[in-house]
Design an enzyme around this catalytic site. Structure first.
Site, PDB file in Angstrom:
ATOM      1  N   ASP A  25       0.808  -1.222   0.000  1.00 34.67           N
ATOM      2  CA  ASP A  25       0.000   0.000   0.000  1.00 34.67           C
ATOM      3  C   ASP A  25       0.843   1.274   0.000  1.00 34.67           C
ATOM      4  O   ASP A  25       0.329   2.334   0.312  1.00 34.67           O
ATOM      5  CB  ASP A  25      -0.838   0.081   1.309  1.00 34.67           C
ATOM      6  CG  ASP A  25      -2.223  -0.465   1.135  1.00 34.67           C
ATOM      7  OD1 ASP A  25      -2.532  -0.889   0.022  1.00 34.67           O
ATOM      8  OD2 ASP A  25      -2.986  -0.454   2.116  1.00 34.67           O
TER       9      ASP A  25
ATOM     10  N   CYS B 180     -24.697  -3.893   1.209  1.00 36.26           N
ATOM     11  CA  CYS B 180     -23.979  -2.632   1.429  1.00 36.26           C
ATOM     12  C   CYS B 180     -24.978  -1.540   1.846  1.00 36.26           C
ATOM     13  O   CYS B 180     -25.895  -1.205   1.102  1.00 36.26           O
ATOM     14  CB  CYS B 180     -23.232  -2.213   0.169  1.00 36.26           C
ATOM     15  SG  CYS B 180     -22.431  -0.600   0.356  1.00 36.26           S
TER      16      CYS B 180
ATOM     17  N   CYS C  49     -18.391   4.762   0.707  1.00 31.78           N
ATOM     18  CA  CYS C  49     -18.102   3.577   1.524  1.00 31.78           C
ATOM     19  C   CYS C  49     -17.826   3.994   2.976  1.00 31.78           C
ATOM     20  O   CYS C  49     -17.168   5.002   3.237  1.00 31.78           O
ATOM     21  CB  CYS C  49     -16.890   2.862   0.927  1.00 31.78           C
ATOM     22  SG  CYS C  49     -16.296   1.478   1.910  1.00 31.78           S
TER      23      CYS C  49
ATOM     24  N   CYS D  39     -15.293  -1.055   7.663  1.00 35.22           N
ATOM     25  CA  CYS D  39     -16.567  -1.784   7.542  1.00 35.22           C
ATOM     26  C   CYS D  39     -16.256  -3.133   6.908  1.00 35.22           C
ATOM     27  O   CYS D  39     -15.489  -3.215   5.954  1.00 35.22           O
ATOM     28  CB  CYS D  39     -17.522  -0.979   6.660  1.00 35.22           C
ATOM     29  SG  CYS D  39     -18.981  -1.892   6.098  1.00 35.22           S
TER      30      CYS D  39
ATOM     31  N   CYS E  94     -20.212 -12.490   2.477  1.00 28.21           N
ATOM     32  CA  CYS E  94     -19.767 -13.280   1.311  1.00 28.21           C
ATOM     33  C   CYS E  94     -19.673 -14.763   1.692  1.00 28.21           C
ATOM     34  O   CYS E  94     -18.963 -15.125   2.640  1.00 28.21           O
ATOM     35  CB  CYS E  94     -18.409 -12.775   0.835  1.00 28.21           C
ATOM     36  SG  CYS E  94     -17.775 -13.718  -0.568  1.00 28.21           S
TER      37      CYS E  94
HETATM   38  S1  SF4 Z   1     -19.588 -14.372  -3.887  1.00 28.21           S
HETATM   39 FE1  SF4 Z   1     -19.016 -12.768  -2.410  1.00 28.21          FE
HETATM   40  S2  SF4 Z   1     -18.153 -11.115  -3.670  1.00 28.21           S
HETATM   41 FE2  SF4 Z   1     -19.252 -12.503  -5.066  1.00 28.21          FE
HETATM   42  S3  SF4 Z   1     -21.286 -11.589  -5.233  1.00 28.21           S
HETATM   43 FE3  SF4 Z   1     -21.399 -13.089  -3.561  1.00 28.21          FE
HETATM   44  S4  SF4 Z   1     -20.992 -11.903  -1.712  1.00 28.21           S
HETATM   45 FE4  SF4 Z   1     -20.321 -10.674  -3.438  1.00 28.21          FE
HETATM   46  S1  SF4 Z   2     -17.080  -1.860   3.184  1.00 31.94           S
HETATM   47 FE1  SF4 Z   2     -17.955  -0.200   1.946  1.00 31.94          FE
HETATM   48  S2  SF4 Z   2     -18.664  -1.259   0.123  1.00 31.94           S
HETATM   49 FE2  SF4 Z   2     -18.444  -2.830   1.685  1.00 31.94          FE
HETATM   50  S3  SF4 Z   2     -20.453  -2.973   2.679  1.00 31.94           S
HETATM   51 FE3  SF4 Z   2     -19.226  -1.529   3.873  1.00 31.94          FE
HETATM   52  S4  SF4 Z   2     -19.841   0.454   3.013  1.00 31.94           S
HETATM   53 FE4  SF4 Z   2     -20.420  -1.079   1.512  1.00 31.94          FE
END
Ligand code: SF4
Ligand code: SF4
Length: 320
Positions: free
Chosen positions: A131, A195, A213, A240, A247
């Site tokens: 980074d 989100c 975000c 966040c 996921c």
């Molecule tokens: S697999 Fe994960 S990154 Fe892909 S759409 Fe589903 S939640 Fe989002």
């Molecule tokens: S990290 Fe950002 S993009 Fe992901 S859910 Fe939280 S607000 Fe939304």
């Protein structure tokens, strides 16, 4: 030494140094990514993060960043902290920021990897990055086969999900290159649906409006937080994790074994009331050497106050 052997030695050493994955790609201009980045910047998706507009040519071409470079070695280090969590009603900190600043941890290991290459494989020129310079780390990790870039824009490994840090070595050594893997998002839209601020939008998967975000608001934004979004922050005071927590691939996450990423026990014991009464002394004690220092004491106090003013109701702001 031939490149197959050199590549195998680098990957083996990377694992020995605590990196979960290591992959390699040819150092060359990122043509497709360059067009996408240009479009994204033109839409001002980076908000106040002006630094993302700097060094565009170097960002899209490692041979301009490190003249003579031939390979980009991408590494990933796990930071998933398992059941080590804050109390449920405390304002939340993103998992990546529980322990010591990852920049320091990864840089030290990358330096060791770089030294190993010079001592055991042959003299190389290059630089290592976490980074710290204009390097498109997710794009390189994707090219090196570490994972695919999901609809939430995170790099996802089919083996362990997405809770890991990325770093790179850019060197002038020819190596054997890995290829991309398949995108396994399929028809899933969980991250886009979850989100709360509309930074991810079901109509625009694989793209993030960083300037909407919660991570951007709570870490990068200087000055005041926007009026009326308190409920949408869902009690996140630093970063966040929502789009990663939902996921399904993160069900595969496994706890890290890196002592540096363990939180101080005080952090896990802080109640909502303790955060409300946070003093500078306690902040300095809990977050010594932590990425949370980036937002500073005043910034964190601002965020704590902001989420405390939440009514607990979500409005229809999302995806407006
Ligand atoms: S697999 Fe994960 S990154 Fe892909 S759409 Fe589903 S939640 Fe989002
Ligand atoms: S990290 Fe950002 S993009 Fe992901 S859910 Fe939280 S607000 Fe939304």
């Amino acid at each position: 030494m031939d490149k197959k052997q050199a590549t195998a030695m680098i990957k083996s050493k990377a694992h020995e140094l605590g990196f979960m994955f290591c992959g390699v790609s040819r150092a060359q201009k990122l043509e497709t990514e360059a067009r996408r980045l240009e479009d994204w910047l033109n839409k001002n998706r980076n908000g106040e993060m002006q630094w993302m507009e700097n060094h565009f040519e170097k960002r899209i071409d490692p041979t301009k960043l490190v003249p003579g470079s031939k390979s980009v070695v991408s590494v990933a280090m796990n930071y998933f902290n398992g059941q080590n969590r804050q109390p449920a009603d405390s304002p939340k900190i993103s998992k990546y920021a529980y322990g010591r600043d990852y920049h320091k941890v990864l840089k030290k290991r990358l330096k060791q990897l770089f030294q190993f290459i010079n001592e055991e494989i042959g003299e190389v020129e290059g630089r290592f990055f976490v980074d710290s310079a204009p390097v498109m780390d997710k794009a390189w990790a994707k090219r090196s086969g570490l994972g695919w870039q999901g609809k939430n824009t995170n790099l996802i490994s089919p083996k362990v999900g997405s809770f890991f840090f990325l770093g790179e070595l850019i060197i002038d050594l020819d190596l054997e290159y890995d290829g991309e893997i398949k995108d396994f998002c399929g028809t899933c839209t969980r991250c886009l649906d979850a989100c709360p601020t509309g930074a991810l939008n079901p109509e625009r998967p694989y793209e993030i409006e960083a300037n909407r975000c919660i991570s951007y608001y709570t870490i990068e934004l200087k000055g005041s937080l926007p009026d009326g979004l308190n409920d949408q922050f869902e009690n996140w005071m630093f970063g966040c994790d929502i789009c990663q927590d939902v996921c399904p691939w993160n069900r595969k996450s496994i706890p890290h074994d890196e002592p540096d990423f363990n939180p101080k026990s005080d952090l896990l014991e802080m109640t909502a009331a303790d955060w409300q009464n946070l003093t500078k002394d306690v902040f300095d004690e809990i977050f010594a050497g932590s990425p949370v220092k980036r937002t500073g004491f005043d910034g964190l106090k601002r965020n704590i106050q902001y989420v405390a003013e939440s009514t607990g109701a979500r409005s229809d702001f999302k995806n407006s």
